[in-house]
Motif scaffolding. Sequence first.
Motif: not given
Length: 235
Positions: A178-194
Motif C-alpha cells: 500500500t502507498e502511504n494512506l494519507s497520500e492516497m487519501a489526498d490523491f482521491l480527494g477524501c479523508s483518511y477515515r473515509h
Amino acid sequence: MNISQDKAEINKYLTQYRWDKMFTQETADSIQLCRYEAGEYIFRGGERRKWFFLYVEGRSKVYRVMENGEIMLVRFYRPFQLLGDLELFLESHNISSVKAISKVCCLRLPVELVKEEMKHNIPLLNHLARGLAEKLASFNTTAAVNQHYTMDIRLAAYLSMIYLEGDEYKESREEMETENLSEMADFLGCSYRHLTRTLESFKKDGLIEKKGRKIRILDPAALKKRSRDILLYED
C-alpha cells in the motif's frame, strides 16, 4: 540508473513513438538512453532542470512536496510522456518529483539543445503544445471525477489502475504494497477515515484482502466493474 547511447535502442523508441524525424542531427546525436529501477528518481522537485525526457517504458508516480512538508501525489505516468515540457516554457526548476514504481526507460536530451530547437522547429513546438493541452485536460477530468463520483468508484478505479500491466489484467492474483494512506487519501480527494472505511468495505465484499501494508486483489474483474471503467488517474 544505467545510461547508454545505444543507437539501435534509441532509434527503436524514437520510431515507435514517431519522434524519429523530430530533431536536427546534432540534437539527435545527444540523446541518451536511461534505465531506472523501481524506487529510483528520474528527477526531484526543486532541482535545476538539465534534461528533457521522452518517457518510453514503465510506470512512475509524480508528486510534489508542499511548503508545509506534506507530500501531494499528483499523477501516475505510463508511456508515452514528455517530462520537463512545462519547465521548458516557464524556465523554472523541476516543479514535481518523478519516481519509478517499476522498471522505467527514458530518452533524455540536454535542455539547452531543446530550447535551441524550439526557436525554429515548428513540429516540435506543436508536439509540446499538444502534450501540455492533454495534461491540462487530464487534470480537469480528474478534478471532475473526484467531485462527482463516489469514493468506492474512485478507489476501485485507483486500485484497478495500480493492478493493470499493459492493457490486460495479469492472470495471477496481484499483491502490492500500500502507498502511504494519507497520500492516497489526498490523491482521491477524501479523508483518511473515509479511505480506510472504503477499503474495509472492499474487503468485506471479497474484492481485496488486506494484511498489514499489503493489499491483494482477489477479484480484478469485479473491481474493474465497480470502477465503471473510469481509469482516469494515469496519463
